[in-house]
Design an enzyme around this catalytic site. Sequence first.
Site, PDB file in Angstrom:
ATOM      1  N   LYS A 195      16.096  -4.736   5.385  1.00 46.05           N
ATOM      2  CA  LYS A 195      16.047  -5.616   4.211  1.00 46.05           C
ATOM      3  C   LYS A 195      17.153  -6.680   4.273  1.00 46.05           C
ATOM      4  O   LYS A 195      18.049  -6.605   5.090  1.00 46.05           O
ATOM      5  CB  LYS A 195      16.150  -4.784   2.926  1.00 46.05           C
ATOM      6  CG  LYS A 195      14.991  -3.804   2.768  1.00 46.05           C
ATOM      7  CD  LYS A 195      13.643  -4.514   2.735  1.00 46.05           C
ATOM      8  CE  LYS A 195      12.472  -3.593   2.405  1.00 46.05           C
ATOM      9  NZ  LYS A 195      12.021  -2.757   3.524  1.00 46.05           N
TER      10      LYS A 195
HETATM   11  C1  LIG Z   1       7.213  -3.595  -0.212  1.00 48.45           C
HETATM   12  C2  LIG Z   1       8.007  -2.348  -0.075  1.00 48.45           C
HETATM   13  N1  LIG Z   1       7.930  -1.421  -1.038  1.00 48.45           N
HETATM   14  C3  LIG Z   1       8.648  -0.303  -0.988  1.00 48.45           C
HETATM   15  C4  LIG Z   1       9.484  -0.031   0.064  1.00 48.45           C
HETATM   16  C5  LIG Z   1      10.217   1.262   0.087  1.00 48.45           C
HETATM   17  O1  LIG Z   1      11.574   1.114   0.243  1.00 48.45           O
HETATM   18  P1  LIG Z   1      12.412   2.302   0.946  1.00 48.45           P
HETATM   19  O2  LIG Z   1      12.067   2.279   2.385  1.00 48.45           O
HETATM   20  O3  LIG Z   1      13.829   1.913   0.669  1.00 48.45           O
HETATM   21  O4  LIG Z   1      12.033   3.551   0.284  1.00 48.45           O
HETATM   22  C6  LIG Z   1       9.602  -0.946   1.086  1.00 48.45           C
HETATM   23  C7  LIG Z   1      10.479  -0.708   2.237  1.00 48.45           C
HETATM   24  O5  LIG Z   1      10.094  -0.816   3.372  1.00 48.45           O
HETATM   25  C8  LIG Z   1       8.844  -2.142   1.028  1.00 48.45           C
HETATM   26  O6  LIG Z   1       8.905  -3.066   1.993  1.00 48.45           O
END
Ligand SMILES: Cc1ncc(COP(=O)(O)O)c(C=O)c1O
Length: 391
Positions: A195
């Site tokens: 990110k």
């Molecule tokens: C659009 C989207 N939603 C949710 C997530 C979930 O985040 P995390 O991987 O921190 O749980 C991500 C991460 O890749 C994402 O890109």
Amino acid sequence: MPSPAVATPPRPVEPFLPFTRPTIDDATIAGVAEVLRSGWITSGPQVKAFEASLSEYFGGRPVRAFNSGTCTMEIALRIAGVGPGDEVITTPLSWVATANVVLAVGARPVFADIDPVTRNIDLGRVEAAVTPRTRAIIPVDLAGLPVDRDRLGAIARRHKLRVVEDAAQSFGSTWKGRRIGSFGDFVSVSFHANKNITTSEGGCLVLNDEREAALAERYRLQGVARTGHDGMDVEFPGGKFNMTDVAARIGLGQLPHAGEFLARRRELARGYFEEFGEPSVRSLGIGLPVQDFTDCNWHMFQVMLPEALPGVTRAAVMEEMRSAGIGTGVHYPAIHLFTLYRRMGWKEGDFPHAEHAGRNILTLPLFPAMGRSDVTRVVRALSSVLRAHAA
Ligand SMILES: Cc1ncc(COP(=O)(O)O)c(C=O)c1O
């Protein structure tokens, strides 16, 4: 006498270019080492400090930090009281976490197809998908391009729905000059390694008030509510979703660089448009993202491969790019076509735009430490791969 053979110097091999890589400075690394030596490595003062900095970043709204940007959405749904019998409208083109959290709280996801231009959920279709059971909407700002917050807010107000913004990818993006997260209902952010700012793994949830923040804290750690030095009670089960001080210290070191990372990403994205704008490249029929240099944080630069290329699959293109020393990614296959969701009744043809994107979308390298020449290298490599197959 023949002159001794002169060895040809080996051609310098360009280093592998991944599609993403975090930029973590030495001060942050030293800060993490300090935390590790401090004797307190789980949730503690670094998490509190990170939450305070994030709250400032988001205009003073309450913010709580977690160990992912998935549990943040699940917790937001729980705080909103979404559960069995409820429907939540979301996009079929996202990381599967976006829909999985709806299942996790016992509700039913309802997909609305994307707008093929923005690749974000089509808000016209959202409105059409509202039923008496609809309780919430989870819009996703894919690649950092924000969903229209004015239309979204109007739909939510009109139908009395809660909104859990999946802003996992839109940290630093804006809508009409206002930072995503500084307004709206629940806003969920991910700090996963790829990110725009990272804590290695982690996330945060922007909430509406201190009551919601207190509930979020309980859902974050086993439902525990503490009073005084030794008072503890549990009224509902929570999970184990707390961020560690080690992760928070990384986040604290990233936050001051957010602006410069964003500027660099924008510069590189502009470079991509320049390169893809070359007439010989343009003729290859590669689909480009919306050219937004106002609101988008350029979390990713995603192209749409031409579907009509005979005999070439996306996997083959990715393999050839890899052979050229360039990493690419797929974000994402359409969610409703995963076995889990097919079992629930969805099938091919249900959301044609998301399916088209799911088959053809390709994420190209974009991260702050890249150089402009890397962009040229990526576009040249992709063009020559496609040209070879078109020939
Ligand atoms: C659009 C989207 N939603 C949710 C997530 C979930 O985040 P995390 O991987 O921190 O749980 C991500 C991460 O890749 C994402 O890109």
